[in-house]
Design an enzyme around this catalytic site. Structure first.
Site, PDB file in Angstrom:
ATOM      1  N   CYS A 120      13.323  49.854 -14.763  1.00 16.23           N
ATOM      2  CA  CYS A 120      12.323  48.891 -15.230  1.00 16.23           C
ATOM      3  C   CYS A 120      12.988  47.889 -16.174  1.00 16.23           C
ATOM      4  CB  CYS A 120      11.181  49.648 -15.925  1.00 16.23           C
ATOM      5  SG  CYS A 120       9.831  48.582 -16.467  1.00 16.23           S
ATOM      6  N   CYS A 121      13.801  48.405 -17.117  1.00 13.97           N
ATOM      7  CA  CYS A 121      14.510  47.508 -18.044  1.00 13.97           C
ATOM      8  C   CYS A 121      15.426  46.555 -17.279  1.00 13.97           C
ATOM      9  CB  CYS A 121      15.335  48.310 -19.053  1.00 13.97           C
ATOM     10  SG  CYS A 121      14.384  49.012 -20.419  1.00 13.97           S
ATOM     11  N   CYS A 201       8.557  45.988 -25.531  1.00 12.16           N
ATOM     12  CA  CYS A 201       7.426  45.988 -24.605  1.00 12.16           C
ATOM     13  C   CYS A 201       6.333  46.921 -25.130  1.00 12.16           C
ATOM     14  CB  CYS A 201       7.883  46.479 -23.247  1.00 12.16           C
ATOM     15  SG  CYS A 201       9.072  45.403 -22.441  1.00 12.16           S
ATOM     16  N   CYS A 204       6.416  50.722 -24.478  1.00  5.49           N
ATOM     17  CA  CYS A 204       7.614  51.409 -24.957  1.00  5.49           C
ATOM     18  C   CYS A 204       7.828  51.235 -26.452  1.00  5.49           C
ATOM     19  CB  CYS A 204       8.836  50.910 -24.186  1.00  5.49           C
ATOM     20  SG  CYS A 204       8.694  51.207 -22.415  1.00  5.49           S
ATOM     21  N   CYS A 229      20.577  51.931 -24.335  1.00  7.59           N
ATOM     22  CA  CYS A 229      21.062  51.668 -22.993  1.00  7.59           C
ATOM     23  C   CYS A 229      20.630  50.286 -22.566  1.00  7.59           C
ATOM     24  CB  CYS A 229      20.489  52.674 -22.032  1.00  7.59           C
ATOM     25  SG  CYS A 229      18.736  52.554 -22.069  1.00  7.59           S
TER      26      CYS A 229
HETATM   27  S1  SF4 Z   1      11.096  48.442 -22.508  1.00  5.55           S
HETATM   28 FE1  SF4 Z   1       9.677  49.642 -21.181  1.00  5.55          FE
HETATM   29  S2  SF4 Z   1       8.269  48.189 -20.188  1.00  5.55           S
HETATM   30 FE2  SF4 Z   1       9.987  47.022 -21.125  1.00  5.55          FE
HETATM   31  S3  SF4 Z   1      11.372  46.728 -19.470  1.00  5.55           S
HETATM   32 FE3  SF4 Z   1      12.067  48.583 -20.505  1.00  5.55          FE
HETATM   33  S4  SF4 Z   1      10.993  50.309 -19.517  1.00  5.55           S
HETATM   34 FE4  SF4 Z   1      10.014  48.402 -18.829  1.00  5.55          FE
END
Ligand code: SF4
Length: 244
Positions: A120-121, A201, A204, A229
Protein backbone atom coordinates in the site's frame (compact mmCIF):
# COMPACT_ATOMS: atom_id res chain seq x y z
CA UNK A 1 -3.61 22.49 26.21
CA UNK A 2 -2.06 23.10 22.78
CA UNK A 3 1.06 21.45 21.37
CA UNK A 4 2.78 24.83 21.76
CA UNK A 5 1.91 24.96 25.47
CA UNK A 6 3.10 21.40 25.90
CA UNK A 7 6.28 21.38 23.86
CA UNK A 8 7.69 24.83 23.00
CA UNK A 9 11.01 24.88 24.88
CA UNK A 10 14.09 26.18 23.09
CA UNK A 11 17.42 24.47 23.69
CA UNK A 12 20.17 26.64 25.16
CA UNK A 13 21.93 26.69 21.81
CA UNK A 14 18.77 27.15 19.74
CA UNK A 15 19.99 30.37 18.08
CA UNK A 16 23.13 28.57 16.95
CA UNK A 17 21.08 25.67 15.55
CA UNK A 18 18.76 28.06 13.74
CA UNK A 19 21.70 29.91 12.15
CA UNK A 20 23.22 26.58 11.10
CA UNK A 21 19.92 25.51 9.53
CA UNK A 22 19.51 28.80 7.67
CA UNK A 23 23.06 28.62 6.33
CA UNK A 24 22.52 25.05 5.20
CA UNK A 25 19.30 25.90 3.38
CA UNK A 26 20.89 28.87 1.63
CA UNK A 27 23.79 26.69 0.54
CA UNK A 28 21.46 23.91 -0.60
CA UNK A 29 19.44 26.34 -2.75
CA UNK A 30 22.47 27.96 -4.34
CA UNK A 31 24.68 24.92 -4.88
CA UNK A 32 22.34 21.96 -5.30
CA UNK A 33 19.57 23.13 -7.64
CA UNK A 34 17.28 21.70 -8.78
CA UNK A 35 16.25 20.90 -5.22
CA UNK A 36 12.88 20.40 -3.56
CA UNK A 37 11.44 20.02 -0.06
CA UNK A 38 9.45 16.88 0.76
CA UNK A 39 6.71 17.93 3.16
CA UNK A 40 4.27 15.73 5.07
CA UNK A 41 2.91 18.97 6.56
CA UNK A 42 4.06 17.74 9.98
CA UNK A 43 5.58 20.11 12.55
CA UNK A 44 9.15 19.83 11.26
CA UNK A 45 8.10 20.29 7.65
CA UNK A 46 6.03 23.42 8.26
CA UNK A 47 9.09 24.90 9.99
CA UNK A 48 11.28 24.17 6.96
CA UNK A 49 8.70 25.59 4.52
CA UNK A 50 8.48 28.70 6.69
CA UNK A 51 12.28 29.06 6.59
CA UNK A 52 12.33 28.59 2.78
CA UNK A 53 9.72 31.32 2.42
CA UNK A 54 11.24 33.74 4.90
CA UNK A 55 14.70 33.35 3.32
CA UNK A 56 13.06 33.69 -0.14
CA UNK A 57 14.83 30.61 -1.41
CA UNK A 58 14.15 29.09 -4.79
CA UNK A 59 13.08 25.73 -3.38
CA UNK A 60 9.67 24.34 -4.38
CA UNK A 61 7.83 22.13 -1.92
CA UNK A 62 5.97 18.91 -2.66
CA UNK A 63 3.37 16.97 -0.70
CA UNK A 64 2.27 13.38 -1.30
CA UNK A 65 -1.51 13.20 -1.12
CA UNK A 66 -1.94 9.46 -0.59
CA UNK A 67 -5.73 9.64 -0.75
CA UNK A 68 -5.78 8.59 2.91
CA UNK A 69 -4.85 11.85 4.66
CA UNK A 70 -6.87 13.34 7.51
CA UNK A 71 -9.25 16.19 6.68
CA UNK A 72 -7.14 18.45 8.93
CA UNK A 73 -4.04 17.68 6.84
CA UNK A 74 -5.86 18.42 3.58
CA UNK A 75 -7.10 21.72 5.01
CA UNK A 76 -3.56 22.65 6.03
CA UNK A 77 -2.39 21.73 2.53
CA UNK A 78 -4.93 24.11 0.98
CA UNK A 79 -3.91 26.92 3.35
CA UNK A 80 -0.23 26.30 2.63
CA UNK A 81 -0.79 26.37 -1.12
CA UNK A 82 -2.48 29.74 -0.88
CA UNK A 83 0.00 31.34 1.56
CA UNK A 84 3.38 29.95 0.46
CA UNK A 85 5.73 32.02 -1.69
CA UNK A 86 7.43 28.81 -2.81
CA UNK A 87 5.28 26.63 -5.11
CA UNK A 88 3.60 23.71 -3.33
CA UNK A 89 3.16 20.77 -5.70
CA UNK A 90 0.95 17.78 -4.91
CA UNK A 91 1.64 14.24 -6.11
CA UNK A 92 -1.03 11.55 -5.97
CA UNK A 93 -0.95 7.79 -6.56
CA UNK A 94 -1.91 6.27 -9.89
CA UNK A 95 -5.67 5.82 -9.48
CA UNK A 96 -5.82 2.56 -11.41
CA UNK A 97 -3.17 1.00 -9.12
CA UNK A 98 -5.12 2.06 -6.01
CA UNK A 99 -8.41 0.70 -7.36
CA UNK A 100 -6.89 -2.65 -8.31
CA UNK A 101 -5.10 -2.99 -4.95
CA UNK A 102 -8.21 -2.21 -2.92
CA UNK A 103 -10.36 -4.55 -5.04
CA UNK A 104 -7.81 -7.35 -4.61
CA UNK A 105 -6.76 -6.91 -0.97
CA UNK A 106 -9.55 -4.88 0.65
CA UNK A 107 -9.66 -1.44 2.23
CA UNK A 108 -7.95 -2.61 5.44
CA UNK A 109 -5.12 -4.52 3.75
CA UNK A 110 -2.47 -2.57 5.68
CA UNK A 111 -3.48 -4.30 8.91
CA UNK A 112 -3.31 -7.82 7.47
CA UNK A 113 0.45 -8.15 6.97
CA UNK A 114 3.62 -6.07 6.76
CA UNK A 115 3.90 -7.10 3.12
CA UNK A 116 0.48 -5.68 2.28
CA UNK A 117 1.17 -2.56 4.31
CA UNK A 118 4.37 -1.99 2.34
CA UNK A 119 2.54 -2.68 -0.91
CA UNK A 120 0.00 0.00 0.00
CA UNK A 121 2.84 2.39 0.91
CA UNK A 122 4.52 1.63 -2.39
CA UNK A 123 1.45 2.49 -4.44
CA UNK A 124 0.44 5.54 -2.42
CA UNK A 125 3.85 6.97 -1.41
CA UNK A 126 6.94 5.41 -2.96
CA UNK A 127 5.87 5.58 -6.61
CA UNK A 128 4.55 9.17 -6.30
CA UNK A 129 7.78 10.11 -4.48
CA UNK A 130 9.81 8.78 -7.37
CA UNK A 131 7.85 11.05 -9.70
CA UNK A 132 8.27 14.02 -7.34
CA UNK A 133 12.04 13.52 -7.19
CA UNK A 134 12.60 12.82 -10.88
CA UNK A 135 15.10 15.33 -12.27
CA UNK A 136 15.96 16.71 -8.82
CA UNK A 137 19.58 16.88 -7.75
CA UNK A 138 18.79 17.06 -4.05
CA UNK A 139 15.90 17.07 -1.59
CA UNK A 140 15.16 18.36 1.87
CA UNK A 141 13.43 16.46 4.67
CA UNK A 142 12.42 17.16 8.27
CA UNK A 143 14.18 14.13 9.77
CA UNK A 144 15.55 14.67 13.29
CA UNK A 145 17.88 12.41 15.24
CA UNK A 146 15.60 12.51 18.25
CA UNK A 147 12.63 11.04 16.40
CA UNK A 148 13.57 7.38 16.83
CA UNK A 149 16.48 5.03 17.36
CA UNK A 150 16.53 4.33 13.64
CA UNK A 151 17.08 8.03 12.98
CA UNK A 152 19.69 8.60 15.70
CA UNK A 153 22.51 8.99 13.17
CA UNK A 154 20.75 11.21 10.65
CA UNK A 155 23.38 13.57 9.13
CA UNK A 156 22.76 17.18 8.14
CA UNK A 157 23.79 16.29 4.61
CA UNK A 158 23.34 12.72 3.45
CA UNK A 159 25.38 11.90 0.37
CA UNK A 160 25.10 8.13 0.64
CA UNK A 161 22.60 7.92 -2.21
CA UNK A 162 22.81 9.24 -5.72
CA UNK A 163 20.59 12.17 -4.80
CA UNK A 164 21.83 14.35 -1.92
CA UNK A 165 19.44 14.61 1.00
CA UNK A 166 19.50 17.60 3.34
CA UNK A 167 18.16 17.15 6.87
CA UNK A 168 18.46 20.72 8.18
CA UNK A 169 16.63 20.00 11.45
CA UNK A 170 18.71 16.90 12.28
CA UNK A 171 20.02 18.54 15.46
CA UNK A 172 16.78 20.17 16.57
CA UNK A 173 14.81 18.94 19.56
CA UNK A 174 11.02 18.62 19.56
CA UNK A 175 11.03 21.63 21.89
CA UNK A 176 13.06 23.63 19.34
CA UNK A 177 10.55 22.81 16.59
CA UNK A 178 7.63 24.05 18.68
CA UNK A 179 9.56 27.07 19.91
CA UNK A 180 10.09 28.09 16.27
CA UNK A 181 6.39 27.50 15.44
CA UNK A 182 5.37 29.59 18.44
CA UNK A 183 7.88 32.42 17.90
CA UNK A 184 7.03 32.74 14.18
CA UNK A 185 3.31 32.05 14.37
CA UNK A 186 3.63 29.17 11.90
CA UNK A 187 0.40 27.49 10.76
CA UNK A 188 0.35 23.82 11.82
CA UNK A 189 -1.82 20.71 11.73
CA UNK A 190 -4.37 20.89 14.61
CA UNK A 191 -3.96 17.11 15.06
CA UNK A 192 -0.75 18.00 16.92
CA UNK A 193 -2.98 19.53 19.59
CA UNK A 194 -4.67 16.13 19.93
CA UNK A 195 -1.47 14.23 20.79
CA UNK A 196 -0.48 13.22 17.30
CA UNK A 197 3.27 13.99 17.16
CA UNK A 198 3.77 12.22 13.84
CA UNK A 199 1.01 12.48 11.25
CA UNK A 200 0.62 10.25 8.21
CA UNK A 201 -2.31 8.46 6.59
CA UNK A 202 -5.47 8.32 8.72
CA UNK A 203 -5.67 4.49 8.97
CA UNK A 204 -2.03 4.27 10.04
CA UNK A 205 -1.76 7.13 12.55
CA UNK A 206 -3.10 7.39 16.08
CA UNK A 207 -2.70 9.67 19.06
CA UNK A 208 -0.10 8.67 21.66
CA UNK A 209 -0.18 8.75 25.45
CA UNK A 210 2.22 10.61 27.71
CA UNK A 211 5.51 8.74 27.90
CA UNK A 212 5.01 6.81 24.67
CA UNK A 213 7.73 6.89 22.03
CA UNK A 214 7.55 9.67 19.44
CA UNK A 215 6.65 7.32 16.59
CA UNK A 216 4.46 4.98 18.65
CA UNK A 217 1.43 6.39 16.84
CA UNK A 218 2.58 5.14 13.44
CA UNK A 219 1.90 1.53 12.35
CA UNK A 220 1.45 0.72 16.04
CA UNK A 221 0.44 -2.88 15.29
CA UNK A 222 3.88 -3.64 13.82
CA UNK A 223 7.26 -4.34 15.44
CA UNK A 224 9.46 -1.27 15.91
CA UNK A 225 12.05 -2.65 13.48
CA UNK A 226 9.51 -2.92 10.67
CA UNK A 227 8.35 0.68 10.92
CA UNK A 228 11.26 2.39 9.17
CA UNK A 229 10.45 0.89 5.85
CA UNK A 230 8.91 3.87 4.28
CA UNK A 231 10.27 6.98 2.77
CA UNK A 232 13.57 7.48 4.53
CA UNK A 233 15.46 4.27 4.99
CA UNK A 234 18.29 3.71 2.61
CA UNK A 235 17.97 0.78 0.35
CA UNK A 236 21.16 -1.10 -0.30
CA UNK A 237 20.15 -1.48 -3.89
CA UNK A 238 20.72 2.28 -4.06
CA UNK A 239 17.06 3.00 -4.61
CA UNK A 240 15.68 5.65 -2.26
CA UNK A 241 12.98 4.02 -0.25
CA UNK A 242 10.50 6.09 1.65
CA UNK A 243 8.49 5.90 4.88
CA UNK A 244 6.72 9.13 5.69
S1 SF4 B 1 0.70 4.72 5.65
FE1 SF4 B 1 -1.02 3.21 5.62
S2 SF4 B 1 -2.63 4.03 4.29
FE2 SF4 B 1 -0.74 5.24 3.96
S3 SF4 B 1 0.17 4.32 2.21
FE3 SF4 B 1 1.12 3.31 3.97
S4 SF4 B 1 -0.17 1.52 4.45
FE4 SF4 B 1 -1.30 2.81 2.99
Amino acid sequence: MSAIDLHARASKDFEHKLAETQTLLIRAASQFAPITQASSLGAEDVVITHLINSLQLDIPVFVLDTGMLHAQTLELLARTQSSSRAPVNVYRPVQESVIQFVQREGKDAMYKSIGLRKACCHIRKVEPLERALAGQRAWITGLRREQSNARAEVPLIDTSAERTKFNPLANWSWGDVWHYIDANDVDYNPLHDEFYPSIGCAPCTRAISLGEDFRAGRWWWEDEAAKECGLHVKNIESKEEISV
